[in-house]
Design an enzyme around this catalytic site. Structure first.
Site, mmCIF file in Angstrom:
data_model
loop_
_atom_site.group_PDB
_atom_site.id
_atom_site.type_symbol
_atom_site.label_atom_id
_atom_site.label_comp_id
_atom_site.label_asym_id
_atom_site.label_seq_id
_atom_site.Cartn_x
_atom_site.Cartn_y
_atom_site.Cartn_z
ATOM 1 N N LYS A 94 0.843 -1.192 0.000
ATOM 2 C CA LYS A 94 0.000 0.000 0.000
ATOM 3 C C LYS A 94 0.878 1.241 0.000
ATOM 4 O O LYS A 94 1.646 1.482 0.932
ATOM 5 C CB LYS A 94 -0.939 -0.012 1.204
ATOM 6 N N GLY A 100 -0.391 8.513 0.116
ATOM 7 C CA GLY A 100 -0.350 9.772 -0.617
ATOM 8 C C GLY A 100 0.874 10.608 -0.330
ATOM 9 O O GLY A 100 1.411 11.277 -1.215
ATOM 10 N N GLY A 140 -4.012 11.099 -1.100
ATOM 11 C CA GLY A 140 -4.685 12.134 -0.327
ATOM 12 C C GLY A 140 -4.158 13.537 -0.532
ATOM 13 O O GLY A 140 -4.925 14.473 -0.764
ATOM 14 N N ASP A 149 -6.168 2.344 2.772
ATOM 15 C CA ASP A 149 -5.789 1.261 3.685
ATOM 16 C C ASP A 149 -6.775 0.103 3.589
ATOM 17 O O ASP A 149 -6.388 -1.063 3.508
ATOM 18 C CB ASP A 149 -5.723 1.762 5.130
ATOM 19 N N LYS A 198 -4.076 2.204 12.476
ATOM 20 C CA LYS A 198 -3.217 1.420 11.587
ATOM 21 C C LYS A 198 -3.032 0.002 12.123
ATOM 22 O O LYS A 198 -3.156 -0.984 11.391
ATOM 23 C CB LYS A 198 -1.846 2.094 11.424
#
Length: 287
Positions: A29, A32, A65, A186, A245
């Protein structure tokens, strides 16, 4: 000669890990913030190409983002968030789609090709492999065109891996009527990892992992079990933005992924160091 021997020793150390993970899927992953750093992206993509070259099956899922917020500001659209999720009206959705599918997804795939790899951008503009529905916020707030992934076209992604190509997937999904939705990157990566039965899911962050002391990089915890992670959350060692997270990591482990890693993507070749060395450079959470 000593330098050459040291390089050979490094390769020998890596060989055991290469044999262990050869043929296994790793979902990566990209956040941004990292996509704003051209040097970091270059080294990360070179790492991904190396992984594919030695027989692993990497898959990239990305958000965007910061680029989205900047593009919205340029378009005169104010960014609004509810519990970390971007409220996405029709005008915002057009910007999100342009940035994720029209710009970043193409950029990542083209850069990989430039560095000698083979990549295919799987986006709503080419082949959309993420399917979902509108996300309903628990308190009833209407987030607009924000969705959650309910299924993944596993066959499409795996067919690319069989032909030595890396799938690059933006955090966008379609519903059964063709409506496009913005998805948290995520959770999109989690859905892809679960669908593929990935051996690893790697979250590339701007911190070096889970720390015993939030402001001390040297207090990183190299590895922990899911039980230990829950205990550290309960005791307050894991705090602030690291809690969601780690909770996402635990949810992913509960759905079949073997290991989840949190590493600093700004560190040169952090992916290779985490996967192919004994000590690693981030935090590994395992069942």
């Amino acid at each position: 000669m000593d330098q050459a021997i040291a390089k050979a020793d490094t390769l020998i150390e890596a060989m055991g890990w290469i044999r262990r993970f050869r043929g296994k899927t790793t979902v990566i992953k990209l956040g941004g913030s990292l996509l704003e750093d051209e040097v970091a992206i270059q080294h990360l993509l070179l790492d991904v190409i190396f992984m594919e070259s030695v027989g692993l099956r990497p898959v990239i899922v990305h958000g965007g983002g910061k680029a989205i917020t900047q593009a919205m500001a340029e378009a005169g659209i104010e960014a609004k968030f509810v519990r970390g999720r971007r409220v996405t009206d029709e005008a915002s959705l057009k910007v999100v789609e342009q940035v994720l599918a029209g710009e970043l997804n193409v950029y990542i795939a083209e850069q990989m090709e430039r560095y000698g790899g083979r990549a295919v951008n799987l986006s709503p503009r080419t082949t959309c492999v993420l399917h979902g529905r509108k996300l309903l916020d628990p308190d009833g707030t209407d987030l607009g065109f924000v969705g959650e992934v309910t299924s993944v076209d596993r066959d499409v992604i795996e067919s690319l891996a069989y032909t030595d190509q890396v799938a690059v997937i933006p955090s966008l999904c379609h519903d059964e009527h063709g409506q496009l939705y913005n998805v948290n990157a995520d959770t999109a990566a989690m859905a892809v990892a679960q669908s593929l039965g990935a051996d690893k899911l790697v979250f590339l962050s701007d911190v070096n992992g889970v720390r015993r002391q939030a402001d001390d990089p040297s207090s990183i915890i190299p590895a922990m079990s899911a039980t230990e992670a829950r205990e550290l959350i309960a005791s307050g060692v894991i705090q602030g933005g690291m809690i969601p997270k780690v909770e996402a990591c635990l949810e992913t482990l509960g759905r079949g992924v073997q290991k989840v890693h949190i590493i600093d993507g700004r560190l040169r070749h952090s992916l290779l160091l985490e996967i192919f060395t004994t000590d690693g450079v981030g935090t590994e959470i395992h069942a």
